[in-house]
Design an enzyme around this catalytic site. Structure first.
Site, short mmCIF file in Angstrom:
data_model
loop_
_atom_site.label_atom_id
_atom_site.label_comp_id
_atom_site.label_asym_id
_atom_site.label_seq_id
_atom_site.Cartn_x
_atom_site.Cartn_y
_atom_site.Cartn_z
N ARG A 1 11.63 -16.75 -9.05
CA ARG A 1 10.41 -16.66 -9.87
C ARG A 1 9.23 -17.31 -9.16
O ARG A 1 8.10 -16.83 -9.22
CB ARG A 1 10.64 -17.32 -11.24
CG ARG A 1 11.54 -16.50 -12.16
CD ARG A 1 11.97 -17.32 -13.36
NE ARG A 1 10.86 -17.82 -14.12
CZ ARG A 1 10.90 -18.96 -14.84
NH1 ARG A 1 11.98 -19.69 -14.88
NH2 ARG A 1 9.84 -19.35 -15.50
N SER B 1 14.95 -21.29 -19.08
CA SER B 1 15.22 -22.09 -17.88
C SER B 1 15.39 -23.56 -18.25
O SER B 1 16.38 -24.22 -17.89
CB SER B 1 14.06 -21.90 -16.90
OG SER B 1 14.08 -22.85 -15.88
N LYS C 1 19.42 -25.86 -18.85
CA LYS C 1 19.82 -27.12 -18.20
C LYS C 1 20.06 -28.21 -19.23
O LYS C 1 21.00 -29.00 -19.12
CB LYS C 1 18.74 -27.54 -17.20
CG LYS C 1 18.70 -26.62 -15.98
CD LYS C 1 17.51 -26.87 -15.09
CE LYS C 1 16.24 -26.28 -15.63
NZ LYS C 1 15.18 -25.94 -14.70
#
Ligand code: URA
Length: 435
Positions: free
Chosen positions: A180, A195, A199
């Site tokens: 990206r 994103s 995580k």
């Protein structure tokens, strides 16, 4: 050409999203797994990401995209974490990144001082916002690379830990984020939200508080976009069983009085000692209240443990637990330069992005992953928003090890400050809340 909107191959999936279709769960699982395994070409994933930037994703698609990225790696579990036979609640905080944002440093130990475990997996900085690991690495001996066992032990013993995210945590995101970055596809709320949350969910925390920054020094420049990003992430947390709350906070003006690695550690120590800049204290306490509330302790006033030294004890234990010397002097820049106020009046604007760029140009940040940073470098501003200054007063001190960096840093600060004749009202940092 007709396209089977449900087909399981890269070209059909790209075409389906290009034409505005919702991807099926099977298509999302397939494309994430095969791309991570190296079976889908970079140009195909690039095309799909660009189609997502334009067409967006539904709540279901975003949740599945996030889950598929988590499934490419391991998910940590801290459900059995105990101290003195008591189960420890886990709560983390994530900031979308801002200039002078050192809040993680005082916040983790402060919340941990109330018997809560704060498992913070963090990153290194890129561009104008600094990374928490870079800041902590300015402390002699401190190390970020802990094994899962070391991290778990530190959580049980101390409660606060900040360490580097291992490569096996949502590896799909690592690969997709790098793509990206070079294909102009970072700016998509579904992709940013998935994103970040992939995580955080994989990290194994039971609850999460998000600090979504809005303003000139942030990813999100306006309140509408920041609100949508916050809402999307709160929903993703809820869908994955992680209780999530978001604060929207102002990032037009840099936080505190310093941007840079050791400089920000020094300022965090002031906060832990019961002092420090008002806005850093305000935001630390606001986020601590949210975290304590999610941990089942809604009635605690976290200002107490800043006053009585318990948060500082917790900081010292956290640093020592990771090999650092809490008593070691912080590194200090060998070269300094001063920028003075252009006129008498009140500071009515202090541009976060300009300050962040100047700190970066002085050596505090990196342009590409893996570049070294200077622990000593950064910018210190002597007047904050609303403060009175006189022409010729020091406005900024620039810190670096390499004086040839001064001209570009000074240029970055040109026009960064507006001094007005009339006093300006100063608002608080928290501009919204989503839960
Ligand atoms: N931070 C992330 O981790 N991912 C994004 O997409 C943007 C910021």
């Amino acid at each position: 050409m007709t396209v089977d909107a449900h087909a399981l191959d890269a070209v059909s999936i790209i075409a389906a999203k290009r034409d505005g279709a919702e991807l099926t769960n099977e298509q999302i699982d397939y494309i994430i797994a095969t791309y991570t395994a190296g079976e889908v070409a970079e140009e195909q994933m690039s095309a799909l990401l660009m189609a997502i930037v334009w067409r967006g994703m539904t709540r279901r698609e975003i949740a599945r995209w996030t889950a598929a990225m988590i499934a490419t790696g391991t998910r940590l579990v801290f459900a059995g974490l105990r101290r003195d036979s008591r189960q420890l609640p886990t709560v983390d905080k994530h900031s979308t990144g801002g200039v002078g944002d050192k809040i993680t440093l005082p916040l983790g130990p402060l919340v941990a001082s109330y018997g809560v475990a704060v498992p913070q997996l963090s990153g290194r900085g890129l561009g104008h916002t600094g990374g928490t690991l870079d800041k902590l690495e300015s402390i002699a001996g401190w190390r970020a690379d802990l094994s899962v066992e070391e991290m778990t032990n530190q959580l049980a013993d101390v409660g606060a830990v900040v360490c580097a995210a291992g490569a096996d945590l949502a590896p799909a995101d690592r690969k997709i984020y790098a793509l990206r970055d070079v294909t102009g596809t970072v700016e998509s709320i579904p992709l940013i939200a998935s994103s970040i949350m992939s995580k955080k969910i994989a990290e194994g925390t039971a609850a999460l508080v998000l600090d979504v920054k809005v303003g000139s020094g942030a990813f999100m420049k306006n309140l509408d976009d920041a609100t949508e990003l916050a809402r999307t992430m709160v929903e993703l947390g809820a869908d994955a069983g992680v209780a999530t709350t978001a604060l929207l906070t102002d990032m037009n003006t840099p936080l505190g009085r310093t941007a840079g690695n050791a400089l920000e550690v020094a300022e965090s120590l002031e906060v832990l000692a019961g002092g420090g800049p008002e806005d850093v204290v305000e935001l630390t306490l606001a986020l601590a209240r949210e975290m304590l509330s999610l941990a089942g302790l809604p009635d605690i006033d976290p200002a107490e443990n800043l006053r009585n030294g318990r948060a500082m004890d917790s900081w010292r234990a956290m640093i020592a637990g990771q090999g650092g010397d809490p008593d070691a002097a912080l590194p200090v820049a060998s070269e300094r330069d001063v920028v003075v106020a252009p006129a008498d009046g009140y500071v009515s604007r202090l541009d976060a992005m300009a300050v962040g760029r100047a700190a970066w140009l002085l050596g505090a940040g990196r342009a590409t992953p893996g570049q070294p940073v200077q622990a000593e470098a950064g910018v210190q501003w002597h007047a904050g928003l609303g403060d009175r200054v006189q022409a010729g007063d020091p406005l900024f001190t620039l810190h670096t090890q390499t004086s040839e960096r001064f001209p570009s840093a000074r240029a970055a600060l040109t026009g960064a400050v507006t001094v007005s004749e009339a006093a300006v009202p100063v608002a608080g940092r928290v501009v919204g809340r989503i839960s």
